[in-house]
Scaffold this motif. Structure first.
Motif, mmCIF file in Angstrom:
data_model
loop_
_atom_site.group_PDB
_atom_site.id
_atom_site.type_symbol
_atom_site.label_atom_id
_atom_site.label_comp_id
_atom_site.label_asym_id
_atom_site.label_seq_id
_atom_site.Cartn_x
_atom_site.Cartn_y
_atom_site.Cartn_z
ATOM 1 N N ILE A 1 6.763 76.362 28.843
ATOM 2 C CA ILE A 1 6.233 75.542 27.751
ATOM 3 C C ILE A 1 7.354 74.702 27.162
ATOM 4 C CG2 ILE A 1 5.397 75.667 25.369
ATOM 5 C CD1 ILE A 1 3.529 77.877 26.223
ATOM 6 N N GLY A 2 7.100 73.418 26.976
ATOM 7 C CA GLY A 2 8.087 72.536 26.364
ATOM 8 C C GLY A 2 7.536 71.137 26.238
ATOM 9 N N ALA A 3 8.311 70.276 25.587
ATOM 10 C CA ALA A 3 7.917 68.879 25.382
ATOM 11 C C ALA A 3 9.088 67.981 25.749
ATOM 12 C CB ALA A 3 7.516 68.639 23.930
ATOM 13 N N GLU A 4 8.870 67.080 26.689
ATOM 14 C CA GLU A 4 9.914 66.138 27.099
ATOM 15 C C GLU A 4 10.046 65.047 26.040
ATOM 16 O OE1 GLU A 4 11.690 62.803 28.247
ATOM 17 O OE2 GLU A 4 9.502 62.741 28.506
ATOM 18 N N ARG A 5 11.282 64.664 25.733
ATOM 19 C CA ARG A 5 11.552 63.848 24.547
ATOM 20 C C ARG A 5 10.949 62.444 24.579
ATOM 21 N NH1 ARG A 5 15.437 66.047 21.211
ATOM 22 N NH2 ARG A 5 16.482 67.876 22.071
ATOM 23 N N TYR B 1 7.748 62.852 15.591
ATOM 24 C CA TYR B 1 9.114 62.988 16.092
ATOM 25 C C TYR B 1 10.032 62.141 15.218
ATOM 26 C CZ TYR B 1 12.841 62.774 19.721
ATOM 27 O OH TYR B 1 14.015 62.850 20.429
ATOM 28 N N ASP B 2 11.124 62.757 14.767
ATOM 29 C CA ASP B 2 12.096 62.057 13.931
ATOM 30 C C ASP B 2 13.010 61.240 14.837
ATOM 31 O OD1 ASP B 2 14.433 61.401 12.402
ATOM 32 O OD2 ASP B 2 13.964 63.023 11.000
ATOM 33 N N VAL B 3 12.859 59.913 14.767
ATOM 34 C CA VAL B 3 13.552 59.048 15.716
ATOM 35 C C VAL B 3 15.055 58.998 15.465
ATOM 36 C CG1 VAL B 3 13.281 56.899 14.417
ATOM 37 C CG2 VAL B 3 13.352 56.833 16.914
ATOM 38 N N ARG B 4 15.500 59.317 14.258
ATOM 39 C CA ARG B 4 16.945 59.372 13.979
ATOM 40 C C ARG B 4 17.533 60.711 14.430
ATOM 41 N NH1 ARG B 4 15.573 56.898 8.869
ATOM 42 N NH2 ARG B 4 16.460 54.808 8.626
ATOM 43 N N ALA B 5 16.925 61.797 13.950
ATOM 44 C CA ALA B 5 17.446 63.135 14.268
ATOM 45 C C ALA B 5 17.132 63.546 15.706
ATOM 46 C CB ALA B 5 16.861 64.160 13.301
ATOM 47 N N ARG B 6 16.143 62.875 16.304
ATOM 48 C CA ARG B 6 15.717 63.136 17.673
ATOM 49 C C ARG B 6 15.273 64.585 17.847
ATOM 50 N NH1 ARG B 6 18.504 58.437 21.269
ATOM 51 N NH2 ARG B 6 18.884 57.047 19.529
ATOM 52 N N THR B 7 14.432 64.983 16.887
ATOM 53 C CA THR B 7 13.818 66.299 16.926
ATOM 54 C C THR B 7 12.450 66.190 16.271
ATOM 55 O OG1 THR B 7 14.180 68.643 16.426
ATOM 56 C CG2 THR B 7 14.770 67.061 14.707
ATOM 57 N N TRP B 8 11.681 67.253 16.289
ATOM 58 C CA TRP B 8 10.367 67.212 15.661
ATOM 59 C C TRP B 8 10.487 66.978 14.152
ATOM 60 C CZ3 TRP B 8 6.665 66.275 18.783
ATOM 61 C CH2 TRP B 8 6.541 66.890 20.028
ATOM 62 N N ALA C 1 3.250 73.506 12.300
ATOM 63 C CA ALA C 1 4.494 73.286 13.041
ATOM 64 C C ALA C 1 4.561 74.140 14.298
ATOM 65 C CB ALA C 1 5.691 73.577 12.133
ATOM 66 N N ARG C 2 3.791 75.229 14.345
ATOM 67 C CA ARG C 2 3.817 76.093 15.535
ATOM 68 C C ARG C 2 3.322 75.358 16.781
ATOM 69 N NH1 ARG C 2 -0.987 77.625 12.905
ATOM 70 N NH2 ARG C 2 -2.837 77.406 14.247
ATOM 71 N N LEU C 3 2.587 74.255 16.578
ATOM 72 C CA LEU C 3 2.056 73.515 17.719
ATOM 73 C C LEU C 3 3.129 72.760 18.483
ATOM 74 C CD1 LEU C 3 -1.191 71.941 16.194
ATOM 75 C CD2 LEU C 3 -0.988 74.046 17.528
ATOM 76 N N LEU C 4 4.273 72.534 17.855
ATOM 77 C CA LEU C 4 5.304 71.657 18.414
ATOM 78 C C LEU C 4 6.269 72.480 19.264
ATOM 79 C CD1 LEU C 4 5.935 69.611 15.147
ATOM 80 C CD2 LEU C 4 4.299 69.134 16.986
ATOM 81 N N PRO C 5 6.237 72.334 20.577
ATOM 82 C CA PRO C 5 7.018 73.201 21.454
ATOM 83 C C PRO C 5 8.477 72.774 21.529
ATOM 84 C CG PRO C 5 5.745 71.666 22.755
ATOM 85 C CD PRO C 5 5.369 71.408 21.326
ATOM 86 N N PRO C 6 9.330 73.605 22.115
ATOM 87 C CA PRO C 6 10.743 73.235 22.281
ATOM 88 C C PRO C 6 10.878 71.932 23.062
ATOM 89 C CG PRO C 6 10.404 75.554 22.800
ATOM 90 C CD PRO C 6 9.043 74.959 22.634
ATOM 91 N N LEU C 7 11.870 71.125 22.664
ATOM 92 C CA LEU C 7 12.093 69.828 23.299
ATOM 93 C C LEU C 7 13.040 69.964 24.487
ATOM 94 C CD1 LEU C 7 12.480 67.833 19.988
ATOM 95 C CD2 LEU C 7 10.705 67.397 21.703
ATOM 96 N N ARG C 8 12.820 69.116 25.492
ATOM 97 C CA ARG C 8 13.736 69.032 26.620
ATOM 98 C C ARG C 8 13.945 67.561 26.963
ATOM 99 N NH1 ARG C 8 9.316 72.559 29.571
ATOM 100 N NH2 ARG C 8 7.709 71.016 30.011
ATOM 101 N N SER C 9 15.023 67.278 27.663
ATOM 102 C CA SER C 9 15.413 65.905 27.951
ATOM 103 C C SER C 9 15.209 65.572 29.419
ATOM 104 C CB SER C 9 16.889 65.687 27.586
ATOM 105 O OG SER C 9 17.093 65.885 26.205
ATOM 106 N N PRO C 10 15.040 64.291 29.733
ATOM 107 C CA PRO C 10 14.941 63.896 31.133
ATOM 108 C C PRO C 10 16.164 64.365 31.914
ATOM 109 C CG PRO C 10 14.349 62.052 29.716
ATOM 110 C CD PRO C 10 14.892 63.137 28.821
ATOM 111 N N GLY C 11 15.923 64.929 33.068
ATOM 112 C CA GLY C 11 17.011 65.452 33.894
ATOM 113 C C GLY C 11 17.127 66.958 33.859
ATOM 114 N N GLU C 12 16.498 67.615 32.877
ATOM 115 C CA GLU C 12 16.514 69.073 32.853
ATOM 116 C C GLU C 12 15.537 69.621 33.893
ATOM 117 O OE1 GLU C 12 15.986 70.894 29.051
ATOM 118 O OE2 GLU C 12 17.164 69.359 27.995
#
Length: 496
Positions: A172-176, A185-192, A204-215
């Protein structure tokens, strides 16, 4: 070439999906389509109305078929998934899907912007998320579910490519890049933007851990690998918003002042930046700041795109009117330009339905004679789309402080010679068209880098595309003044 790497790019569009095999090596980049399938909304009746859904299990079934087909000819080394943005599936605590995802063109979000505006002012929302106000943004879709049974039972929300990846890997995760389209998504902090979610009632429980392209998301679960008779291939996070992958596939020369148009069902028109533009002027122009591969910002605006043309063709098909697109484009090229134009971004063109009637009404409402023949209607659509491109490219340049000397058109619209020439004429700068499969190329190249190919950055990926996929050039012609006058007519205002 034995040293080349083969990977499968699952590229899911709003009207069709495909699985492409990309072969990457030193000075070599090739794509082969191994599986394609139609995609689109399914309307389901319910008490008091109906809902547009995605057939998500059908999409997943076709994805599996494509992965198996990709590995049959020769072994593949990995899989990456990109798709359209904003839509999601909800999972319960056991990881089970709570119903088919709702299609972004469904009418349920009609008043959602106003509901959020009563809680969070527009300027505060834009300052955090930097996103264009579109009624189907994930934020607004979720707000319509607040207090409902599905959201009460849900533990996680997964955007479409993350949902497919979850079924493939169990992770489970969300690609950035796609998370950045949600307006959560906070475009400055680059997090939810957890505080924002709390304010509007989205758990907030709906928002899964973030991952980046290339992972690497994970290997295929054993059951999937066994069912497909393939190894436990790694699934790699790519720019999972298809536009993020398509922008990687823009073959721009280093140091050039370029804008891009990712032209398909939607047209995404903008420039690539290092930091977001969060000015009051950018907000007023309804520009969006979305994440790109390697931390870039896609500063762009959604333009209605070729959806209007495809829905017009569907209308004719339903009526039994012959509508061969190749013939229509040839006939449309002979129609005098800018005879009738409409504001292609008007909300009336968003939902499915009779585009022919809507175009006629829009022309009458702005004091113009409606196009009468199919060729005239097609010409009206393409002229109007080129006008929208002109307007948006100029706004992107002004708001970002980045001049535009060339426009790159990628995606399906790059095949449309008439549209590409009209875009050059309207924008007053050369258009470089292609590659058509930019999203699949971007997907493949990010995977290849992760799996060991020497592609240190996006510039290296674009250099490889330039050396293997030469774009076609369209040089502007005509009078820029006539486009300014047409812009005024499309909105029913005086050009003086």
């Amino acid at each position: 070439m034995s040293s080349d790497l083969r990977v499968a790019a699952v590229d899911l569009g709003a009207t069709s999906g495909r699985v492409m095999v990309g072969t990457v090596g030193a000075g070599h980049l090739a794509l082969e389509e191994v599986h394609r399938f139609p995609n689109g909304p399914v309307r389901v009746a319910r008490p008091g109305g109906s809902t547009l859904h995605w057939d998500i299990l059908g999409i997943y079934r076709e994805t599996l078929a494509g992965i198996a087909a990709a590995d049959r000819a020769a072994p593949i080394a990995g899989v990456g998934i990109d798709s359209w943005a904003v839509d999601y599936g909800l999972l319960d605590g056991d990881g089970a899907l709570l119903g088919n995802p709702v299609h972004y063109r469904d009418a349920r979000t009609a008043d959602a912007i106003q509901r959020v505006r009563a809680i969070v002012p527009d300027d505060e929302l834009y300052d955090v998320t930097g996103l264009q106000q579109l009624p189907f943004n994930t934020l607004y879709q979720l707000v319509t579910e607040v207090g409902g049974p599905r959201l009460g039972c849900a533990e996680t929300a997964l955007l479409i490519p993350d949902l497919i990846a979850y079924w493939l890997t169990g992770e489970i995760g969300a690609e950035r890049t796609n998370a950045s389209t949600t307006q959560l998504y906070d475009v400055r902090a680059r997090t939810w933007a957890v505080d924002l979610a709390d304010k509007v009632g989205v758990p907030a429980r709906l928002l899964p851990p973030l991952r980046s392209p290339g992972e690497v998301i994970g290997p295929l679960v054993p059951e999937v690998a066994d069912d497909l008779s393939v190894p436990r291939l790694p699934v790699v996070a790519v720019g999972s918003h298809d536009t993020a992958s398509a922008v990687v596939g823009v073959p721009a020369e280093p140091g050039t002042n370029y804008a891009y148009i990712s032209s398909g069902t939607w047209s995404l028109v903008g420039v690539e930046l290092d930091e977001p533009v969060l000015s009051a002027e950018a907000m007023a122009a309804n520009f969006t700041n979305e994440g790109g591969v390697d931390g870039s910002i896609r500063f762009l605006r959604n333009v209605m795109g070729l959806w209007v043309l495809s829905e017009t063709l569907r209308t004719w098909e339903v009526r039994g009117v012959p509508a061969d697109l190749t013939s229509l484009l040839a006939e449309a090229a002979a129609v005098p330009r800018l005879r009738a134009v409409v504001d292609i971004d008007a909300p009336v063109f968003l939902p499915p339905g009779d585009m022919v009637a809507r175009i006629g009404k829009a022309c009458r409402d702005t004091g113009q004679r409606p196009p009468a023949t199919p060729a005239e209607i097609v010409r009206c659509i393409l002229d109007s789309l080129a006008l929208a491109y002109r307007r948006t490219v100029r706004q992107a340049a002004a708001l970002s402080g980045r001049p535009v000397d060339v426009v790159h058109v990628v995606g399906g619209g790059a095949r449309n010679d008439l549209l590409c020439q009209l875009t050059a004429d309207a924008c007053g700068v050369p258009v470089l068209a292609g590659p058509v499969e930019a999203a699949a190329l971007g997907n493949v190249l990010v995977q290849a880098r992760t799996l060991g190919v020497d592609l240190p950055d996006v510039a290296a990926m674009r250099a490889l595309i330039r050396s293997t996929h030469e774009p076609r050039r369209f040089t502007p012609s005509g009078d820029g003044g006539e486009w300014s006058a047409a812009e005024a007519r499309s909105r029913g205002v005086s050009a003086t």
